[in-house]
Motif scaffolding. Structure first.
Motif, mmCIF file in Angstrom:
data_model
loop_
_atom_site.group_PDB
_atom_site.id
_atom_site.type_symbol
_atom_site.label_atom_id
_atom_site.label_comp_id
_atom_site.label_asym_id
_atom_site.label_seq_id
_atom_site.Cartn_x
_atom_site.Cartn_y
_atom_site.Cartn_z
ATOM 1 N N UNK A 191 0.837 -1.198 0.000
ATOM 2 C CA UNK A 191 0.000 0.000 0.000
ATOM 3 C C UNK A 191 0.868 1.243 0.000
ATOM 4 N N UNK A 192 0.205 2.392 0.093
ATOM 5 C CA UNK A 192 0.913 3.667 -0.026
ATOM 6 C C UNK A 192 1.426 4.173 1.317
ATOM 7 N N UNK A 193 1.105 3.492 2.404
ATOM 8 C CA UNK A 193 1.637 3.908 3.693
ATOM 9 C C UNK A 193 3.154 3.737 3.700
ATOM 10 N N UNK A 194 3.840 4.699 4.306
ATOM 11 C CA UNK A 194 5.303 4.688 4.302
ATOM 12 C C UNK A 194 5.814 4.399 5.707
ATOM 13 N N UNK A 195 6.104 3.128 6.009
ATOM 14 C CA UNK A 195 6.664 2.827 7.331
ATOM 15 C C UNK A 195 8.080 3.372 7.445
ATOM 16 N N UNK A 196 8.494 3.653 8.659
ATOM 17 C CA UNK A 196 9.851 4.126 8.923
ATOM 18 C C UNK A 196 10.697 2.971 9.428
ATOM 19 N N UNK A 197 11.865 2.799 8.832
ATOM 20 C CA UNK A 197 12.783 1.738 9.243
ATOM 21 C C UNK A 197 14.100 2.377 9.668
ATOM 22 N N UNK A 198 14.817 1.670 10.537
ATOM 23 C CA UNK A 198 16.101 2.163 11.037
ATOM 24 C C UNK A 198 17.272 1.417 10.401
ATOM 25 N N UNK A 199 17.027 0.769 9.269
ATOM 26 C CA UNK A 199 18.078 -0.003 8.614
ATOM 27 C C UNK A 199 19.219 0.908 8.164
ATOM 28 N N UNK A 200 20.439 0.380 8.272
ATOM 29 C CA UNK A 200 21.610 1.079 7.753
ATOM 30 C C UNK A 200 22.076 0.470 6.430
ATOM 31 N N UNK A 201 21.713 -0.790 6.207
ATOM 32 C CA UNK A 201 22.120 -1.467 4.977
ATOM 33 C C UNK A 201 20.932 -2.259 4.439
ATOM 34 N N UNK A 202 20.668 -2.116 3.133
ATOM 35 C CA UNK A 202 19.536 -2.801 2.507
ATOM 36 C C UNK A 202 20.007 -3.492 1.234
ATOM 37 N N UNK A 203 19.761 -4.802 1.168
ATOM 38 C CA UNK A 203 20.053 -5.588 -0.035
ATOM 39 C C UNK A 203 18.734 -6.121 -0.569
ATOM 40 N N UNK A 204 18.327 -5.620 -1.726
ATOM 41 C CA UNK A 204 17.083 -6.083 -2.341
ATOM 42 C C UNK A 204 17.358 -6.481 -3.786
ATOM 43 N N UNK A 205 18.569 -6.988 -3.999
ATOM 44 C CA UNK A 205 18.981 -7.402 -5.337
ATOM 45 C C UNK A 205 18.289 -8.705 -5.747
ATOM 46 N N UNK A 206 18.384 -8.995 -7.054
ATOM 47 C CA UNK A 206 17.849 -10.239 -7.615
ATOM 48 C C UNK A 206 16.361 -10.410 -7.312
ATOM 49 N N UNK A 207 15.601 -9.366 -7.640
ATOM 50 C CA UNK A 207 14.151 -9.429 -7.606
ATOM 51 C C UNK A 207 13.633 -8.960 -8.961
ATOM 52 N N UNK A 208 12.369 -8.633 -9.032
ATOM 53 C CA UNK A 208 11.770 -8.163 -10.286
ATOM 54 C C UNK A 208 11.037 -6.844 -10.054
ATOM 55 N N UNK A 209 11.586 -6.010 -9.185
ATOM 56 C CA UNK A 209 10.937 -4.749 -8.831
ATOM 57 C C UNK A 209 10.851 -3.824 -10.033
ATOM 58 N N UNK A 210 9.695 -3.208 -10.192
ATOM 59 C CA UNK A 210 9.474 -2.285 -11.302
ATOM 60 C C UNK A 210 9.264 -0.851 -10.833
ATOM 61 N N UNK A 211 8.968 -0.659 -9.536
ATOM 62 C CA UNK A 211 8.726 0.689 -9.022
ATOM 63 C C UNK A 211 9.736 1.017 -7.928
ATOM 64 N N UNK A 212 9.998 2.294 -7.783
ATOM 65 C CA UNK A 212 10.995 2.794 -6.827
ATOM 66 C C UNK A 212 10.540 2.499 -5.399
ATOM 67 N N UNK A 213 11.290 1.671 -4.667
ATOM 68 C CA UNK A 213 10.871 1.296 -3.311
ATOM 69 C C UNK A 213 11.038 2.448 -2.333
ATOM 70 N N UNK A 214 11.863 3.428 -2.669
ATOM 71 C CA UNK A 214 12.103 4.515 -1.724
ATOM 72 C C UNK A 214 10.985 5.544 -1.739
#
Length: 498
Positions: free
Chosen positions: A72-95
């Protein structure tokens, strides 16, 4: 058999889903899950993981074949310092879907993104092998930007990166390198632009004085001219597989150069010999560099090359000049790894099988615990039944006692123990009321007697007082008599002396 079992587990898993976020995550670190790898099926699972692990430091969602990150369009807040989301099929900007104020390292390699945003806090961003045609950079702290194998055709959006140290735009669709567009990158040390369509370098008024590594191999350059003065302190320069005709005499050889590769170009021989003598040991060793002994005007040779390239394209030979044979064919370095996503996803599925098996074992362990709890509850029920039986017996004994006392009190007319108890209570209350009245009357009588005693005591006190007064008066008279007696004795003594 084991493979069939794993597939069966995955089939069940795909139907019922994972029970909770903990079962989707492999945790690493100090027992607090600061670093996790999530194996998820879709955006809903990602949302569940975020709810539980938003305060982790390293988040890994690679190899899940996700087409969307959150549902959905809700934007949760995360405290991650490193994010690996490689090797998927994402078509839209996750940020656009999450707030990540502490994010520093991002790997979004091997997806289907056409545009992406670099968050403000990021210092390293890797987006290799997407379909990027544009990029928006909000970070002013970015030090490493890796964007090979995309569809970028300009440096738009890459300005004001003052702290950038490494930029990789190899295997894109760039046609011109304008140094002025990179002039803000004062700390840039490594620039890779290999496997583009760059035929022209402009911007000699600007310098990238910190640049040490420059890769322009596999492009369409035709000359090393004064534009290269913009890179005065290079250590490594790679120009192989271009269409370079000459290195102009006015372009000096930097003293800082340690390695230069000029293989597979279209050198004019006399210029090449001059260049070899200047480059010396800095040249990369390999096959003898071919050159053309016929001196022809530079423009004519470029036109000739363009015609050959056009004919090659017409013959379906892509960017290669001449006929391609099976013996001479070499794969395009920008292609050839499209199956990598499937391979990584397959590995992730295998990991999912292990995780599912682990989940089944965990469920079995939980079931055993619940069975133990059930047996304990059954034991408690049996104990409670014994207590209930004991209380029933005690209630029967109490009912018999009430009935007996009811009869002793001379009461009758009721058989219900509760009614008998109430009537017995009323009977005792009535008797107690009579006794209390008698006691109050006796107490009043005692008070009257006490009053009489007090009167007598007072009279006796008065008598005692009168008696004491009389005694005092008697004592006084006795004293007077004694005085008179003494006086008479004195007078008698005086008379006898006369």
């Amino acid at each position: 058999m084991a493979k069939a079992t794993m597939l069966h587990i995955l089939w069940i898993w795909s139907i019922v889903g994972l029970a909770n976020a903990e079962e989707m995550v492999n945790c690493f670190g100090n027992g607090q899950c600061n670093d996790f790898h999530a194996i998820v099926q879709g955006p809903q699972d990602v949302e569940a993981v975020i709810r539980t692990y938003s305060y982790s430091k390293k988040a890994d969602f690679h190899g899940n074949l996700l087409t969307r990150f959150l549902p959905n369009v809700q934007k949760p807040t995360v405290q991650w310092e490193k994010l690996n989301i490689s090797y998927n099929l994402l078509e839209s900007d996750i940020f656009d879907q999450i707030n990540s104020p502490k994010l520093k390292y991002v790997d979004i390699t091997y997806n289907q993104l056409t545009t992406v945003t670099v968050p403000a806090s990021v210092i390293e961003f890797i987006a290799e092998r997407n379909k990027l045609t544009s990029i928006t950079i909000k970070s002013t702290s970015l030090k490493r930007l890796i964007l090979p194998k995309n569809k970028l055709d300009s440096f738009m959006g890459l300005n004001n990166l003052r702290l950038l140290q490494e930029l990789d735009l190899s295997c894109n669709q760039l046609e011109t390198l304008n140094i002025n567009e990179l002039s803000s990158m004062r700390d840039l040390k490594s620039l890779s632009l290999a496997n583009n369509h760059i035929s022209f370098i402009d911007g000699s008024t600007s310098q990238l004085s910190s640049l040490k590594y420059l890769d322009l191999s596999n492009n369409l350059l035709t000359m090393v001219d004064e534009a290269f003065k913009s890179f005065p302190n290079l250590n490594n320069l790679y120009l192989q597989n271009n269409k370079i005709v000459m290195w102009i005499k006015e372009m000096p050889i930097s003293r800082t150069l340690q390695e230069v590769n000029i293989q597979n170009n279209d050198w004019y021989c006399s210029n090449l010999e001059m260049l070899k003598s200047k480059l010396g040991n800095t040249m990369v060793r390999g096959p003898e560099i071919a050159c053309s002994p016929v001196e022809s005007p530079y423009a004519n040779r470029v036109i000739k090359y363009r015609k050959k390239k056009f004919n090659a394209l017409m013959e379906g030979a892509a960017q290669r000049v001449g006929n391609i044979t099976c013996d001479s064919f070499k794969p395009n370095p920008c292609d050839g790894d499209d199956n990598r996503v499937k391979e990584v996803a397959g590995s992730a599925i295998s990991n999912a099988g292990d995780l599912a098996q682990s989940s089944v074992q965990l469920l079995q362990s939980d079931l055993a615990k619940h069975m133990n709890i059930l047996r304990a509850i059954q034991d408690q029920i049996a104990e409670a039944q014994q207590i209930n039986d004991q209380m029933t017996n005690e209630n029967n004994d109490l009912a018999n006692y009430i009935r007996e006392q009811y009869n002793v009190a001379g009461l009758s007319g009721h058989i219900d123990p509760v009614v008998q108890f109430n009537k017995l209570f009323e009977h005792y209350e009535s008797n107690n009321a009579k006794l209390r009245a008698e006691i109050r009357a006796e107490e009043q009588n005692n008070l009257d007697v006490l009053d009489e005693i007090n009167v007598i005591d007072n009279e006796m006190e008065d008598k005692k007082y009168e008696e004491s007064q009389l005694l005092e008066e008697l004592n006084a008279r006795n004293s007077t008599v004694i005085g008179y007696q003494k006086r008479i004795a004195q007078l008698q003594k005086q008379l006898s002396q006369q």
